[in-house]
Design a protein around this motif. Sequence first.
Motif, PDB file in Angstrom:
ATOM      1  N   SER A  96      25.421  12.846 -44.530  1.00  0.00           N
ATOM      2  CA  SER A  96      26.398  12.224 -43.634  1.00  0.00           C
ATOM      3  C   SER A  96      27.213  11.170 -44.379  1.00  0.00           C
ATOM      4  O   SER A  96      28.382  10.935 -44.074  1.00  0.00           O
ATOM      5  N   ASN A 135      33.375  18.779 -43.581  1.00  0.00           N
ATOM      6  CA  ASN A 135      32.522  19.736 -42.870  1.00  0.00           C
ATOM      7  C   ASN A 135      31.539  20.425 -43.813  1.00  0.00           C
ATOM      8  O   ASN A 135      30.395  20.700 -43.439  1.00  0.00           O
ATOM      9  N   TYR A 189      28.531  17.940 -44.496  1.00  0.00           N
ATOM     10  CA  TYR A 189      27.583  17.679 -43.408  1.00  0.00           C
ATOM     11  C   TYR A 189      28.252  18.086 -42.099  1.00  0.00           C
ATOM     12  O   TYR A 189      29.034  17.325 -41.524  1.00  0.00           O
ATOM     13  N   SER A 190      27.936  19.290 -41.632  1.00  0.00           N
ATOM     14  CA  SER A 190      28.651  19.857 -40.485  1.00  0.00           C
ATOM     15  C   SER A 190      28.457  19.063 -39.199  1.00  0.00           C
ATOM     16  O   SER A 190      29.257  19.167 -38.275  1.00  0.00           O
ATOM     17  N   ARG A 191      27.366  18.265 -39.117  1.00  0.00           N
ATOM     18  CA  ARG A 191      27.110  17.482 -37.899  1.00  0.00           C
ATOM     19  C   ARG A 191      27.713  16.078 -37.957  1.00  0.00           C
ATOM     20  O   ARG A 191      27.491  15.272 -37.064  1.00  0.00           O
ATOM     21  N   VAL A 211      31.307  18.269 -30.481  1.00  0.00           N
ATOM     22  CA  VAL A 211      30.622  17.698 -31.644  1.00  0.00           C
ATOM     23  C   VAL A 211      29.268  17.130 -31.229  1.00  0.00           C
ATOM     24  O   VAL A 211      28.244  17.391 -31.855  1.00  0.00           O
ATOM     25  N   SER A 254      26.844  19.828 -30.430  1.00  0.00           N
ATOM     26  CA  SER A 254      26.376  20.458 -31.671  1.00  0.00           C
ATOM     27  C   SER A 254      25.344  19.603 -32.370  1.00  0.00           C
ATOM     28  O   SER A 254      24.308  20.079 -32.826  1.00  0.00           O
ATOM     29  N   VAL A 255      25.602  18.287 -32.416  1.00  0.00           N
ATOM     30  CA  VAL A 255      24.661  17.363 -33.063  1.00  0.00           C
ATOM     31  C   VAL A 255      23.325  17.374 -32.352  1.00  0.00           C
ATOM     32  O   VAL A 255      22.264  17.480 -32.960  1.00  0.00           O
ATOM     33  N   GLU A 281      21.207  20.595 -32.713  1.00  0.00           N
ATOM     34  CA  GLU A 281      20.643  20.843 -34.037  1.00  0.00           C
ATOM     35  C   GLU A 281      19.555  19.858 -34.410  1.00  0.00           C
ATOM     36  O   GLU A 281      19.009  19.907 -35.501  1.00  0.00           O
ATOM     37  N   GLN A 282      19.241  18.931 -33.481  1.00  0.00           N
ATOM     38  CA  GLN A 282      18.159  17.993 -33.765  1.00  0.00           C
ATOM     39  C   GLN A 282      16.833  18.738 -33.852  1.00  0.00           C
ATOM     40  O   GLN A 282      16.556  19.615 -33.057  1.00  0.00           O
TER      41      GLN A 282
END
Length: 573
Positions: free
Chosen positions: A294, A325, A328-330, A562, A565-566, A569-570
Amino acid sequence: GCKVYTYDPSDAAAHHVDYIKNKQLYNAKIYYQEAEKIRLEKEGESIPITAMDKYGKVIEKCQKVLNEFPKSRFRMNAVLLMAQARYYRADYDMAIENLKEVEPKGNRKLYEDSQYWIAVCKWRKGNSEVAKIELLDLIASTDSKKIKSISHLSLAEINKELKNNEKVIHHLEQAAKFSIDRNRKGLIYGKLAEIAFNKEEYDVAMSGYQNVISNSISKDKIENAHLKILKIMRLEKDFKSAEKKIKTLLLDDKFKRIAGDLELELVQLYRAQGDLSEIESRLESIVNTYQKSSVSAEAYYELGKIYCSEKWDLSKAKEYFVQVNKEYSRSFFVPMANSRIKSIETYENAQKDLENHLIIKEKDLEKPNENLETLNVSIQAPERSIPELLYQLGDLEAFSFNRYENGIDYLEQVIDKHIESEFHAKSFFTLAFIYDTKGDTIKAKVNRRKLLDLYPNSDYSKFILNKNDDNEITSKLKDKFVTAISNIKSDQNKSLKLFKDILRDSPKDILSPFAAFNLAFHYDQIAELDSAIKYYNWIITEYPDSEQNSESEKRVKKLNNVLTSVNSEQIPD
């Protein structure tokens, strides 16, 4: 004369039973403490699966004591502990049934505990007002600091749900004052600091974060507190202390996990002081040191901003934004990087269309009686007009790339060469806005006056006049708005406070959606997405027909995607 003790087998049996009872309850308490530690480490906001399992074991052990030893002197302790575990597993009805067994004539401490848990169960079942009354009564009647503390904490949470911020702060302060448990104290101070920080009460926030560091058992919470303290120092312009603290933390292995964040905060510190010489090289160092993180994603975003404003290399800027992206895509910076990429592509397309207009115009002047096909020129006439393209380029230069002088140049071309265009009035309005942003109030007034003279009935003129020029309150509000706009660069904190004052004092005024959009855009840019979404949603709800609504809807959709998505994915605990 000596007393002789004789062995009685029944005594041994009794001791063995007590031992079993004690052991079952002891094990239940151990599981409860372990579950509480996990829950508190996650800041009390969501209960991890591992904690839920341990609460389940608490219920199992306590139920065993109740089933096998119904007359046990430990019965009420087991009932209370089991009810608490059921509360955290959201089994509120069963918890209340258990707690009703605890009688006031028995152990006073157990009874007060049971009354607290009954109240919070009612709150969770939707009876907030009843819960508030019962908790306030409990606070008034108890001598227990623990009961006072946890009751105030629950009242703070209830009032937060009811959006009563003043009472939230009051109850958190009282909860911290009476708290005797270090873990809970750390949690309370964290909540208090966060609210104070968002309200820009930085002294209270600073004290709160320092208490988090002293009391919290959560490593994440402690690290976040250090970063927030650094941000407060920067906002309060205590640059020397901030730099010293960053360098001290970087030398401490305990903070290795946030080393990249500390490096980024140092970059922000240099920028706040106007020391731009080291920023690019430090960002390049960050992307190499903290790859695929990140931190590197944010650093690439910052590099992209440098190249699309200060260095004006849009190709290079786009490369950096694309990299966000990939790193770090998240990252919260992904939607902003994508927005910048879109702005660059829009700018490049507008420039290309403008060049095509000029080529077509030039050919028409050279051979006015021949069309482009005859001239063998494979150029299609752009759909958008020249003034529209000039306006778009000016808008992008000023507000996407922070190149105000270039933006002014494009808008003045619309004003000087395209008087009949629908973008003529809009260009005056936008120029005035740009000059306000730059702090040039004289040129801002000149452009507003020209707009009023040439287009007195336009929506832009109505906005400037605000329909009530003689109204003293409205006049003061306009002055406040203009002051906020003119201080965006020089004193950001002052501008944000003025925008918030406008929303608080005059939510129905025509200036309010503009103030809200400025706030939303600010929080969007610094990746405080919850705050950004809050102000975008306010515009959507309160001003559905406003100029700001469509852009707000687009941004909220992107930001919510966003966040979804975050969260999805946790990794579950």
